[in-house]
Design an enzyme around this catalytic site. Structure first.
Site, PDB file in Angstrom:
ATOM      1  N   MET A  20       0.851  -1.195   0.000  1.00 51.57           N
ATOM      2  CA  MET A  20       0.000   0.000   0.000  1.00 51.57           C
ATOM      3  C   MET A  20       0.891   1.251   0.000  1.00 51.57           C
ATOM      4  O   MET A  20       0.456   2.330   0.401  1.00 51.57           O
ATOM      5  CB  MET A  20      -0.937  -0.011   1.203  1.00 51.57           C
ATOM      6  N   GLY A  26      11.586  -2.444   5.114  1.00 52.34           N
ATOM      7  CA  GLY A  26      10.886  -3.729   5.190  1.00 52.34           C
ATOM      8  C   GLY A  26      10.379  -4.140   3.805  1.00 52.34           C
ATOM      9  O   GLY A  26      10.546  -5.288   3.379  1.00 52.34           O
ATOM     10  N   HIS A  27       9.768  -3.193   3.083  1.00 48.85           N
ATOM     11  CA  HIS A  27       9.303  -3.505   1.722  1.00 48.85           C
ATOM     12  C   HIS A  27      10.493  -3.830   0.812  1.00 48.85           C
ATOM     13  O   HIS A  27      10.434  -4.766   0.008  1.00 48.85           O
ATOM     14  CB  HIS A  27       8.553  -2.313   1.118  1.00 48.85           C
ATOM     15  N   GLN A 142      -2.869 -11.823   8.545  1.00 44.83           N
ATOM     16  CA  GLN A 142      -3.101 -11.574   7.109  1.00 44.83           C
ATOM     17  C   GLN A 142      -2.427 -12.655   6.267  1.00 44.83           C
ATOM     18  O   GLN A 142      -3.022 -13.212   5.349  1.00 44.83           O
ATOM     19  CB  GLN A 142      -2.551 -10.185   6.759  1.00 44.83           C
TER      20      GLN A 142
END
Ligand code: PAF
Length: 256
Positions: A20, A26-27, A142
């Site tokens: 998002m 982290g991404h 998730q």
């Protein structure tokens, strides 16, 4: 790196990292991991309105488009996909329902959240049909739910990337005040120093700025409370600091 809006311009059988935006290290770690699965790595940025149960949270969700493009390009992905809402949610799109695990913990505090997550991930998968998709372990509930809808797409789990003091990297961390950022250290302290659920809650209670939502030791697969014979135990925590929701988790082996 190509920036595209139309899914038809993306390579098939790619390694895919949905996000998002408000990208951080982290991404970037997910993008780098994705490169070991395919020469074509697609990352998407789509702030999915369906997974925000609260309009204010959607409005205040951090958006940093210029930095996102820099981080994505620097981590060597081949395609950055910025889909339009009309492509993701055309008339008559299929809404998914997350079921019983979707109604507890995050799903209890954020009603409808996981229905929204599964619906968007399913649409993203339908549109680009990746070979593998990479998700971080930080959003553990998730991740487990996405595995149930993945079909032939291989789901790769990436470890949580942490700041030096242990705080799990999250786009929401940017909304913490300097004092709140220090207070947030209590979450990692609780997870890494506790040996039981009671100890975890005691450590979290030492930080007055932290408002607890839940702190439990659970069975990783069923999300039921861990028992003395539970094999794979995970500690999960959620709460708020400065009104910012923070979540984290850690495997606890068979320690409970
Ligand atoms: O983890 C996230 O950033 C989102 O929930 C996801 C998987 C991209 C779906 O919108």
């Amino acid at each position: 790196m190509k920036v595209v809006t139309d899914a038809r311009d993306l390579p098939s059988a790619c390694a895919f990292v949905p996000t998002m935006g408000a990208l951080h290290a982290g991404h970037a770690s997910l993008f780098i991991l994705a490169k070991s699965y395919s020469n074509h790595v697609v990352a998407s940025i789509f702030v999915n309105p369906l997974q925000f149960e609260n309009k204010e949270d959607l409005a205040s969700y951090p958006r940093t488009p210029e930095i996102d493009i820099e981080i994505a390009a620097a981590s060597g992905i081949t395609h950055l996909w910025l889909p339009k809402q009309s492509e993701i949610y055309p008339h008559g799109y299929r809404k998914l329902v997350a079921g019983s695990i979707g109604d507890i913990y995050e799903g209890k505090s954020r009603v409808g959240h996981f229905d929204g997550v599964l619906t968007v991930v399913n649409r993203l998968f339908e549109l680009i049909e990746p070979k593998v998709a990479i998700f971080g372990e930080k959003d553990f509930q998730q991740l487990q739910l996405i595995k149930t809808i993945a079909g032939d797409i291989e789901i790769i789990t990436a470890p949580t990337v942490r700041e030096e003091d242990g705080l799990a990297m999250s786009s929401r961390n940017s909304r913490l005040s300097p004092e709140g950022r220090i207070a947030a250290q209590v979450i990692y302290r609780g997870l890494s120093q506790s040996k039981t659920e009671v100890e975890l809650r005691e450590i979290l209670a030492t930080e007055p700025a932290f408002t607890l939502d839940y702190a439990d030791y659970i069975d990783e697969k069923t999300f039921a409370h861990a028992q003395s014979d539970t094999r794979d135990i995970r500690a999960i925590v959620a709460g708020w600091i400065n009104g910012v929701r923070l979540i984290d988790n850690m495997p606890m082996g068979i320690r409970a």
